[in-house]
Design an enzyme around this catalytic site. Structure first.
Site, PDB file in Angstrom:
ATOM      1  N   ASN A   1     -46.923  93.364 -16.029  1.00  0.00           N
ATOM      2  CA  ASN A   1     -45.493  93.519 -16.595  1.00  0.00           C
ATOM      3  C   ASN A   1     -45.173  95.399 -17.206  1.00  0.00           C
ATOM      4  O   ASN A   1     -44.540  94.845 -18.436  1.00  0.00           O
ATOM      5  CB  ASN A   1     -44.284  92.737 -16.287  1.00  0.00           C
TER       6      ASN A   1
ATOM      7  N   LYS B   1     -41.806  96.862 -16.877  1.00  0.00           N
ATOM      8  CA  LYS B   1     -41.072  96.894 -17.073  1.00  0.00           C
ATOM      9  C   LYS B   1     -41.044  98.308 -16.678  1.00  0.00           C
ATOM     10  O   LYS B   1     -40.941  98.844 -15.569  1.00  0.00           O
ATOM     11  CB  LYS B   1     -40.372  96.159 -18.004  1.00  0.00           C
TER      12      LYS B   1
ATOM     13  N   HIS C   1     -38.166  87.555 -11.120  1.00  0.00           N
ATOM     14  CA  HIS C   1     -37.731  88.048 -12.876  1.00  0.00           C
ATOM     15  C   HIS C   1     -36.286  87.595 -13.705  1.00  0.00           C
ATOM     16  O   HIS C   1     -35.415  88.247 -12.773  1.00  0.00           O
ATOM     17  CB  HIS C   1     -38.560  89.087 -13.180  1.00  0.00           C
TER      18      HIS C   1
ATOM     19  N   GLU D   1     -35.565  89.192 -15.720  1.00  0.00           N
ATOM     20  CA  GLU D   1     -34.245  90.445 -16.092  1.00  0.00           C
ATOM     21  C   GLU D   1     -33.497  90.806 -14.942  1.00  0.00           C
ATOM     22  O   GLU D   1     -32.966  90.801 -15.122  1.00  0.00           O
ATOM     23  CB  GLU D   1     -35.584  91.230 -17.358  1.00  0.00           C
TER      24      GLU D   1
ATOM     25  N   GLU E   1     -42.024  81.259 -16.885  1.00  0.00           N
ATOM     26  CA  GLU E   1     -42.006  82.031 -17.565  1.00  0.00           C
ATOM     27  C   GLU E   1     -40.347  81.810 -18.781  1.00  0.00           C
ATOM     28  O   GLU E   1     -39.681  82.195 -18.077  1.00  0.00           O
ATOM     29  CB  GLU E   1     -41.404  83.483 -17.383  1.00  0.00           C
TER      30      GLU E   1
ATOM     31  N   GLY F   1     -41.059  88.464 -23.877  1.00  0.00           N
ATOM     32  CA  GLY F   1     -40.515  89.231 -25.318  1.00  0.00           C
ATOM     33  C   GLY F   1     -40.040  88.889 -26.887  1.00  0.00           C
ATOM     34  O   GLY F   1     -39.788  89.909 -27.879  1.00  0.00           O
TER      35      GLY F   1
ATOM     36  N   SER G   1     -44.353  86.159 -23.928  1.00  0.00           N
ATOM     37  CA  SER G   1     -44.928  86.672 -25.025  1.00  0.00           C
ATOM     38  C   SER G   1     -47.137  86.066 -25.457  1.00  0.00           C
ATOM     39  O   SER G   1     -47.077  85.621 -26.314  1.00  0.00           O
ATOM     40  CB  SER G   1     -44.717  85.339 -26.615  1.00  0.00           C
TER      41      SER G   1
HETATM   42  P1  PGA Z   1     -44.038  89.170 -22.821  1.00  0.00           P
HETATM   43  O1  PGA Z   1     -43.165  89.677 -21.379  1.00  0.00           O
HETATM   44  O2  PGA Z   1     -44.762  88.929 -22.813  1.00  0.00           O
HETATM   45  O3  PGA Z   1     -43.451  90.559 -23.280  1.00  0.00           O
HETATM   46  O4  PGA Z   1     -42.677  88.030 -23.389  1.00  0.00           O
HETATM   47  C1  PGA Z   1     -43.551  89.072 -20.037  1.00  0.00           C
HETATM   48  C2  PGA Z   1     -42.589  89.506 -18.574  1.00  0.00           C
HETATM   49  O5  PGA Z   1     -41.445  89.713 -18.967  1.00  0.00           O
HETATM   50  O6  PGA Z   1     -42.951  88.915 -17.805  1.00  0.00           O
END
Ligand code: PGA
Length: 253
Positions: A9, A11, A94, A96, A166, A172, A211
């Protein structure tokens, strides 16, 4: 039985078209021979160019979100018809999107059903927030979000849906869930899917996200109900993404 799937992803990265195409090419070169499924999800504006760059490679392309409707007065949105021929997958719900774009469980349900109806494989993302985890509500949140996400699908079998667990607090932050916690969530997800449609339980890939790095990926893939990863930060670096994909391939061999 289930082919491992590792999805990146991106982003809101990278900022230029040239960098997006370069990243796509580097990922394709790095993962080429692996016996697993790989997907990159660039920003919508780079989808066409990335899809072209990856056309003769095994790396599939996914979108990061979509609107449920085919067309209409929805400023800034992208419809499933526009994704066709560009994105084989689409991340839906997601955290976010839930947080910043206020997507609800009902929105996620409509989008998942619309994606499937348009031949796009939804990667439905679910997971608890930190305060929910501390309140002991992890299972309840997974249960609610998962049942909602699949509630408008006419059937689960051959829908192509992928579920990504997730936990929001792990995204993140560098603070990944433990493999045991990811497995517990994966087992719960598999249990609910089995209850809804026993025939679908074995075919739906369940990913862990939050992460994931080349260092910790292998441990997740060893877990019985984790079939792959949804990778954010580490997916912006082709060697790191490829190392995670290799760990997935290794766990199945
Ligand atoms: P990350 O993000 O690997 O940077 O923690 C995962 C995601 O948001 O799908």
């Amino acid at each position: 039985m289930r082919t491992p799937l590792v999805a990146g992803n991106w982003k809101m990265n990278p900022p230029t078209l040239d960098e997006a195409v370069e990243l796509a090419r580097s990922v394709a070169a790095a993962v080429e021979e692996l016996p697993i499924a790989t997907v990159v999800c660039p920003p919508a504006v780079w989808l066409t160019a990335v899809a072209e760059a990856l056309a003769r490679t095994p790396v599939a392309v996914g979108a990061q979100t979509m609107h449920a409707a085919q067309r209409g007065a929805f400023t800034g949105e992208v419809s499933p018809l526009m994704l066709r021929g560009r994105a084989a997958f689409c991340i839906i719900g997601h955290s976010e999107r839930r947080q910043y774009a206020h997507e609800t469980d009902a929105d996620v349900a409509a989008k998942v059903a619309s994606a499937v109806a348009h031949g796009i494989r939804p990667i439905a993302a679910i997971g608890e927030r930190e305060e929910e985890r501390h309140a002991g509500r992890t299972e309840e949140v997974i249960d609610r979000q998962l049942r909602a996400a699949i509630s408008e699908l006419p059937r689960l079998t051959r829908s192509g849906i992928v579920i990504a667990y997730e936990p929001v607090w792990a995204i993140g932050t560098g603070d990944a869930a433990t493999p045991a916690d990811a497995q517990a969530a994966g087992a719960l997800i598999r249990r609910i899917v089995t209850e809804v449609d026993p025939n679908a339980a074995d075919e739906i890939p369940i990913l862990y996200g939050g992460s994931v790095t080349p260092q910790n990926a292998g441990e997740f893939f060893e877990e019985r109900d984790i079939d792959g990863a949804l990778v954010g930060g580490a997916s912006l670096d082709a060697p790191q993404f490829a190392a995670i994909a290799r760990a997935a391939a290794l766990a199945t061999s």
